[in-house]
Design a protein around this motif. Structure first.
Motif, PDB file in Angstrom:
ATOM      1  N   HIS A   1       0.911  -1.369  -0.160  1.00 52.44           N
ATOM      2  CA  HIS A   1      -0.100   0.142  -0.014  1.00 52.44           C
ATOM      3  C   HIS A   1       0.763   1.173   0.037  1.00 52.44           C
ATOM      4  N   HIS A   2       2.177   1.133   0.299  1.00 53.03           N
ATOM      5  CA  HIS A   2       3.020   2.358   0.398  1.00 53.03           C
ATOM      6  C   HIS A   2       3.898   2.404  -0.601  1.00 53.03           C
ATOM      7  N   VAL A   3       4.215   1.446  -1.673  1.00 54.81           N
ATOM      8  CA  VAL A   3       5.062   1.508  -2.491  1.00 54.81           C
ATOM      9  C   VAL A   3       4.677   2.264  -3.777  1.00 54.81           C
ATOM     10  N   SER A   4       5.653   3.138  -4.149  1.00 53.92           N
ATOM     11  CA  SER A   4       4.973   3.950  -5.410  1.00 53.92           C
ATOM     12  C   SER A   4       5.272   3.288  -6.612  1.00 53.92           C
ATOM     13  N   ASP A   5       4.707   4.062  -7.771  1.00 56.83           N
ATOM     14  CA  ASP A   5       4.555   3.168  -9.041  1.00 56.83           C
ATOM     15  C   ASP A   5       5.940   2.951  -9.716  1.00 56.83           C
ATOM     16  N   VAL A   6       6.770   3.998  -9.221  1.00 56.48           N
ATOM     17  CA  VAL A   6       8.156   4.132  -9.761  1.00 56.48           C
ATOM     18  C   VAL A   6       8.960   2.844  -9.066  1.00 56.48           C
TER      19      VAL A   6
END
Length: 155
Positions: free
Chosen positions: A136-141
């Motif tokens: 839930h906290h990881v970015s698309d990058v």
């Protein structure tokens, strides 16, 4: 006069704070992520229950989420207000097309995080549990970097 106690290096502020706007954006992004976590978990669970049992009843949702029936009803109401779910009296909860799309994205993100954790040596059962928070906290990058890393190592 006594001397002040020696400074603990861990308690000292960083040498250079990020720019205010940068730091504010980091915190805003984290708040937005926290607000969407529960709805994502509920939507994914509703989709799983429908796929495996043909229906998603509030009672089943509450049990599987480990919350009270009232808490599950409130979360379902938020999903409905967001246009992700619908319900019919005595028939359970259903996802809209948007809800099904969200569930698929959440599930794919979860699998990718689990695969990365396993690839770096985390036992599968621990990776599954840890992924519940990380996903839930990881970015698309970062997700793109995870995909590239796994592709390079053939997994």
């Amino acid at each position: 006069m006594t001397e002040p106690p020696p400074r603990d290096d861990h308690a000292r502020p960083p040498d250079a704070l990020p720019a205010e706007g940068t730091q504010a954006e980091r915190h805003r992004s984290a708040r937005v992520a926290r607000a969407s976590i529960l709805i994502e978990d509920y939507v994914e669970l509703i989709d799983d229950l429908i796929a495996t049992g043909g229906e998603a009843r509030p009672t089943d949702i509450a049990r599987r989420m480990g919350v009270s029936h009232a808490t599950a009803i409130a979360a379902i109401a938020r999903a409905k207000a967001a246009g992700l779910a619908t319900s019919k009296p005595y028939r359970g909860v259903f996802l809209t097309a948007e809800g099904r799309d969200l569930a698929a994205r959440v599930r794919a993100r979860h699998r990718l995080v689990v695969d990365l954790l396993v690839a770096v040596g985390v036992p599968p059962a621990v990776a599954e549990t840890d992924a519940e928070g990380i996903e839930h906290h990881v970015s698309d990058v970062a997700l793109s970097a995870f995909e590239r890393f796994l592709a390079r190592r053939g997994g």
